[in-house]
Every structure is written in C-alpha cells, then in structure tokens.
Design an enzyme around this catalytic site. Structure first.
Site, mmCIF file in Angstrom:
data_model
loop_
_atom_site.group_PDB
_atom_site.id
_atom_site.type_symbol
_atom_site.label_atom_id
_atom_site.label_comp_id
_atom_site.label_asym_id
_atom_site.label_seq_id
_atom_site.Cartn_x
_atom_site.Cartn_y
_atom_site.Cartn_z
ATOM 1 N N TYR A 117 0.863 -1.192 0.000
ATOM 2 C CA TYR A 117 0.000 0.000 0.000
ATOM 3 C C TYR A 117 0.889 1.228 0.000
ATOM 4 O O TYR A 117 1.886 1.283 0.717
ATOM 5 C CB TYR A 117 -0.891 0.019 1.248
ATOM 6 C CG TYR A 117 -1.752 1.261 1.357
ATOM 7 C CD1 TYR A 117 -3.036 1.286 0.831
ATOM 8 C CD2 TYR A 117 -1.271 2.410 1.979
ATOM 9 C CE1 TYR A 117 -3.820 2.429 0.914
ATOM 10 C CE2 TYR A 117 -2.042 3.555 2.066
ATOM 11 C CZ TYR A 117 -3.313 3.558 1.534
ATOM 12 O OH TYR A 117 -4.075 4.696 1.612
ATOM 13 N N GLU A 205 -3.475 7.607 -3.973
ATOM 14 C CA GLU A 205 -3.359 6.297 -3.337
ATOM 15 C C GLU A 205 -3.163 5.205 -4.381
ATOM 16 O O GLU A 205 -3.863 5.185 -5.398
ATOM 17 C CB GLU A 205 -4.623 6.017 -2.525
ATOM 18 C CG GLU A 205 -4.672 4.646 -1.879
ATOM 19 C CD GLU A 205 -5.998 4.382 -1.214
ATOM 20 O OE1 GLU A 205 -6.110 4.582 0.010
ATOM 21 O OE2 GLU A 205 -6.953 3.974 -1.929
#
Length: 395
Positions: A117, A205
């Site tokens: 992530y 993101e």
C-alpha cells in the site's frame, strides 16, 4: 473532487509511474476495441468504474457479483463488460442505492509476487504531506491500521523542503525492498509526489502497488482526490469531473457557490459558516434528530443564494423539517430573512421551519420574518432551535 481509476492511471503514466496496459470503454463497440488493443493478452482484468471503494466485493442489483474480475479470454472479458455496463453496483461505500456503471476498464492481468500500500495524503493537523505505506497491500488500509497498526509506515514531508531522496530510501527499506527495487521505488514515489504537488491533490493512493513476476514495481489500482477550491488552476483536472457520480443537489449547490453535502437524516440545516454548520448538526444529533445535510451559505450570501439553498434542501424527499441557524457578522440577518421569505413563498413550504438569528441587523431580520406571515418558529438559541425542530419532526 474524485476521479475514476482509469483517469488516475493515465495521470500516473504521465508522471512516469508504471501501470498495466489498459483501456476504458462505455459501450460494447468500445469494449471490443479496448480488448483488441490489449493484443495477445490471455487474461484480463475487467473493472467497473465508479467513485467508491470495495468494488471487488460489491454486488450488482441483478445479483451479478464482483465489480473487479479476472477473466480468461476475450469472450469472457466482453461478456463480463456487458453484465457491468448500465448495471448498478452496490458496495459498502455506495449504500443500498449503489452506483450505475457507465464505464468499464480493461487491463492486462499481472502476476503478483507481493502487494503493498502506498499513498500521499494531506495531514490537516500539521499542514504537511504524509507518505503512508504498508506491506499489507490489497486490503482496506483502515483495517490494517485497526488490527496491525505497527504495519503502517508514516513519513511526513515538509512543505518547504518537499520530497527528498532520504524519504524514498526510508520507505523503501521499511517495505523490505532491496537492490534495483529501491531505485524503482524512488523513481515511482518521486513521480507520485510531483503529481500530487503540481495538481493540488489531497490524496493519491495506490492499492495495491505490486512486485510482478520480474520483481518490477507496478501500480495496479489508483485513487485520487483533488482540492475543489484549486480546480480553477487545473482545467485539465477539472475536465475529468464526472457529474454522473455526484449528487444532483450538490451539483446544483456548486452553481450558487454553496457548500452542500447530502446526508441521510430528515432535518435540513441552513447555516453560515462551516464550523457553525458542524456545531448545528452535532446539536441536532444530541437532541435525538438526524441532519439531512451540511449546508454552508457562506459569509456573504444574497437572497438568490438563500432561495436556491431552500430549493435544493426541499428537493430531498427525506427532509421533514428545516433549521436555519444564522450568526450575522459579515452576513446580515435582514438579508437572510428576506431570502427566507422569498424562498418560502416560491417553494410553497410545507414542512416545519425553525429559525435562529443572531448578530448584525438581527432585530430587522426578526421583524421581516414576523411581518411576512410565513409559517415559522423563532428561537433565541441554537439549543432551543434544535429541540424545537426535533420535536416538530417527531410529532
């Protein structure tokens, strides 16, 4: 402002971030063309494009499961796209109403060695950008933070200094990358930061960021949010706005420079000032009510804006009562009062209306309301106003 994954991927590509080859489609013919452009690929990812997370675990209203699917062969990819296009996808973030899928995104499938992530986000408390990363990619970062907070990497980036090489090395080391991957990561994170900074993004993101079968880093998914107040500086970003993904009431409010966000309650709020609006919603909740919206008319609203605000509020069928809470500083209470009267007459108000005015020209404002003959209940304090409207809606 949010954008779709396929739009975010194009921006990533422009800033040198590696992505899988992919093409969007909004019709069957475009889907056939998109699949053809992927060449000799044998496996495809077919992704429904909506402004909501949890697409892979979502369910379409006709029972078809999964807004993100890995399929074998062109025929299966085309058939999956047919099932998605025009269908409504329900996820945890869309609520029960779901979102209609008007675009699908085809990408070539990648062999995944590991998922990470990675995000850049604005930290409002420190007014700095923060790099957030984790070795636990491919899942909700909130769940990771809740169950395994030690696996969350947070690295602040000074606004004055910007991203430096040591930031890249630190995150890469903590993710367990080594050798050539560290160089790749530094290049990727530098491109990501440049994209974030140059376009006034609030969130960029990548989830997941993967290493593939050749140990190269690739961004498999992307989510981006941009500062709506800065869009005038970035027409290329504003051009990516998809009005089909936004609440019509919020779109209408933006035309009048009103800050409006629809909520799930039944007591509408019309307030001047964001902080006062938040306090108003909190007090409604404390009285047992449920706010139907956040609506800040700002410090200099005129009669037309107030009228528009009432029309937007009453276009929501859930609204069963309205609380107006105005503290007149720059805003003058008599101007608000005239707007309320004009709006109530124009929209044929049929729900309880409670009004609390305080500040500049308050006596003149109260007199205008009293002489107008419109059905409303005055209140001297916010607490009193919230108690009255909550009681009237429950009655």
């Amino acid at each position: 402002m949010n954008i779709h994954e396929y739009q975010a991927k194009q921006l990533l590509h422009e800033y040198g971030v590696p992505i899988p080859k992919g093409y969007p489609a909004q019709s069957q013919s475009e889907a056939e063309s998109a699949i053809a452009q992927l060449g000799n690929a044998q496996k495809f990812m077919v992704k429904a494009q909506i402004h909501a997370g949890g697409r892979g675990k979502g369910t379409f209203t006709d029972g078809f499961k999964g807004g993100v699917q890995l399929v074998d062969g062109r025929e299966a990819a085309l058939e999956t796209a047919k099932r998605m296009l025009g269908n409504t996808l329900v996820t945890q973030q869309t609520g029960n109403t779901g979102r209609k899928v008007q675009t699908v995104y085809f990408t070539e499938a990648c062999e995944i060695q590991h998922e990470y992530y990675l995000a850049l986000v604005l930290d409002r408390e420190t007014a700095q950008t923060v790099i957030i990363a984790s070795t636990e990619g491919g899942m909700d970062i909130e769940a990771v933070a809740d169950k395994s907070p030690e696996k969350i990497i947070r690295v602040p980036v000074s606004t004055a200094m910007g991203l430096r090489p040591h930031h890249c090395r630190r995150v890469a080391f903590e993710l367990g990358l080594s050798g050539e991957q560290i160089k790749q990561f530094a290049h990727l994170l530098s491109g990501l930061y440049k994209l974030y900074w140059e376009n006034n993004a609030m969130l960029v993101e990548i989830n997941p960021l993967i290493t593939n079968d050749t140990n190269d880093l690739v961004a498999l998914d992307a989510k981006m949010t941009f500062d709506g107040n800065a869009l005038f500086k970035h027409p290329q970003i504003e051009g990516l706005r998809d009005l089909n993904e936004e609440d019509p009431k919020e779109i209408e409010a933006s035309k009048y420079n009103l800050s409006y966000i629809a909520l799930d309650g039944n007591i509408a709020c019309l307030v001047n000032g964001a902080g006062l609006a938040m306090a108003t919603m909190d007090i409604i909740k404390s009285c047992g009510g449920e706010p139907a919206n956040f609506l800040d008319v700002g410090g200099g609203a005129n009669e037309d804006q107030v009228t528009a605000a009432f029309e937007i509020i009453l276009s929501d069928p859930k609204v069963e009562g309205i609380l107006v809470n105005i503290f007149g500083g720059i805003m003058q209470c008599d101007v608000i009062a005239r707007g309320i009267v004009a709006a109530a007459r124009k929209v044929d108000l049929q729900v309880p209306l409670v009004i609390r005015l305080e500040g500049t020209n308050v006596e003149a404002g109260k007199a205008i309301l009293k002489e107008s003959g419109i059905a409303c209940t005055p209140a001297d304090s916010l607490a009193e106003a919230a108690e009255i409207i909550t009681a009237q809606v429950k009655a």
